[in-house]
Design an enzyme around this catalytic site. Structure first.
Site, PDB file in Angstrom:
ATOM      1  N   THR A  88       0.737 -54.348   0.572  1.00 25.88           N
ATOM      2  CA  THR A  88      -0.691 -54.497   0.270  1.00 25.88           C
ATOM      3  C   THR A  88      -1.557 -54.029   1.429  1.00 25.88           C
ATOM      4  O   THR A  88      -2.677 -53.572   1.233  1.00 25.88           O
ATOM      5  CB  THR A  88      -0.983 -55.975  -0.072  1.00 25.88           C
TER       6      THR A  88
ATOM      7  N   SER B  90       6.870 -54.259  -1.445  1.00 25.16           N
ATOM      8  CA  SER B  90       8.074 -54.864  -0.854  1.00 25.16           C
ATOM      9  C   SER B  90       8.893 -55.687  -1.834  1.00 25.16           C
ATOM     10  O   SER B  90      10.029 -56.042  -1.540  1.00 25.16           O
ATOM     11  CB  SER B  90       7.733 -55.681   0.392  1.00 25.16           C
TER      12      SER B  90
ATOM     13  N   THR C  37       3.942 -58.373   1.931  1.00 21.54           N
ATOM     14  CA  THR C  37       4.138 -59.787   2.245  1.00 21.54           C
ATOM     15  C   THR C  37       5.286 -60.412   1.447  1.00 21.54           C
ATOM     16  O   THR C  37       5.872 -61.404   1.871  1.00 21.54           O
ATOM     17  CB  THR C  37       2.862 -60.609   1.941  1.00 21.54           C
ATOM     18  N   ASP C  38       5.609 -59.824   0.291  1.00 22.59           N
ATOM     19  CA  ASP C  38       6.480 -60.543  -0.644  1.00 22.59           C
ATOM     20  C   ASP C  38       7.912 -60.740  -0.149  1.00 22.59           C
ATOM     21  O   ASP C  38       8.539 -61.744  -0.476  1.00 22.59           O
ATOM     22  CB  ASP C  38       6.485 -59.841  -2.011  1.00 22.59           C
TER      23      ASP C  38
HETATM   24  C1  SIN Z   1       4.169 -56.214  -1.247  1.00 24.97           C
HETATM   25  O1  SIN Z   1       4.861 -57.169  -0.882  1.00 24.97           O
HETATM   26  O2  SIN Z   1       4.437 -55.040  -0.956  1.00 24.97           O
HETATM   27  C2  SIN Z   1       2.979 -56.437  -2.108  1.00 24.97           C
HETATM   28  C3  SIN Z   1       2.305 -57.727  -1.851  1.00 24.97           C
HETATM   29  C4  SIN Z   1       1.721 -57.826  -0.491  1.00 24.97           C
HETATM   30  O3  SIN Z   1       1.963 -57.049   0.418  1.00 24.97           O
HETATM   31  O4  SIN Z   1       0.948 -58.798  -0.322  1.00 24.97           O
END
Ligand code: SIN
Length: 314
Positions: free
Chosen positions: A14, A60, A93-94
């Site tokens: 993100t 991710s 983040t995931d």
């Molecule tokens: C991801 O994990 O690539 C998408 C969600 C995020 O980064 O918050």
């Protein structure tokens, strides 16, 4: 004294995401902007000694072992350069806590290897990525900092403790009862706990497609014995060499799993347990082996590395 050189390795997420409607922080696509654009979006980085490399460009949730292998090799390359003070990895983040654990166990670097991320896309009117990137750089340049750290919202979390605990808030990451390793305030690093150290196991050399298959299966109320058996049989048929049961409470496992687990072990599949509780991990002995305070997703990484490296991780 000159500002130390930092290598920024981008993988998507993100932090590099874009919405079609400016300011839409919910409906966007991750991994749209390249690393040069992420750096250009932070005026304070102009003229700083940085090198940038696009290692991957993905959401991710779709992280692969192949990307991990390449990322670990690129991190190791830059960390070994005397002129590089540290490395920053931009990430989604995931699955950040899984990548953090993988890099910690394979590299256990003596320099800072800082993962950072964002909860809002780069097109947000209040994007959090630029500040997180700035903080991650401060950490990567901080004399004495070392180890794999996850730097989000002014906190540096250790690789075992970091968890994504909220699906949408900016302050989505925490380290539970352990607390953060350090705080980053106005570019200054305040260390609270020892930097995370460990023994580098090395990156598995086999083709990532050949890394041992280990999957997580959840234990929960209402589980039928036949369903548990079918899931385990399917996993074994697909080549699973390890299973992590995400248990309840102190790593307790529904009795519906018992026969399936025994059959898996008889077939040579290693079965571990973890807990779905966010804090506390699994304590005590008896029953299936467990990975103490690791989340089920991190325990999967640990068991996979243990199998890939011939028991070195155990
Ligand atoms: C991801 O994990 O690539 C998408 C969600 C995020 O980064 O918050």
């Amino acid at each position: 004294m000159p500002t130390p050189l930092v290598a920024i390795l981008a993988t998507g997420g993100t932090i590099a995401g874009a919405a079609t409607r400016p300011g839409d922080d919910a409906s966007y696509v991750a991994a749209q902007f390249g690393v040069a654009q992420l750096i250009a979006a932070v005026p304070a980085l102009a003229g700083r000694p940085l090198e940038a490399e696009q290692v991957a460009q993905l959401d991710s949730k779709d992280m692969t072992h192949a990307v991990w292998q390449q990322l670990a090799h690129r991190c190791a390359h830059h960390l070994a350069r005397p002129e590089v003070a540290g490395v920053v990895v931009t990430h989604g983040t995931d699955t950040l806590e899984e990548t953090a654990w993988f890099l910690h166990r394979t590299l256990a670097p003596g320099k800072p290897l800082v993962l950072t991320a964002a909860m809002r896309p780069a097109t947000s009117i209040q994007a959090d990525g630029p500040q997180n990137l700035l903080d991650a750089l401060a950490l990567a340049q901080h004399a004495g900092a070392r180890g794999v750290l996850a730097c989000v919202q002014g906190r540096a979390h250790g690789p075992a403790d970091v968890r994504k605990r909220h699906g949408s808030r900016l302050d989505a990451f925490a380290s539970g009862e352990a607390g953060p390793v350090a705080l980053i305030e106005q570019g200054q690093v305040r260390q609270l706990r020892p930097w995370p150290v460990g023994t580098a196991l090395g990156v598995p050399e086999a083709r990532a497609a050949d890394w041992p298959a280990v999957i997580v299966l959840p234990s929960h109320a209402g589980l039928a014995t036949g369903m548990a058996q079918a899931l385990v049989q399917a996993a074994i048929a697909q080549g699973a060499r390890g299973l992590v049961i995400e248990g309840t409470g102190n790593g307790t496992v529904h009795s519906a799993w018992d026969g399936a687990i025994a059959a898996a072990q008889a077939a040579g599949v290693t079965v571990w347990r973890a807990t779905r509780c966010q804090d506390g991990g699994v304590v005590g002995e008896g029953g299936l082996p467990h990975a103490q305070g690791l989340s089920a997703a991190q325990a999967r990484v640990e068991l996979m590395l243990d199998k890939a490296l011939g028991g070195a991780a155990a």
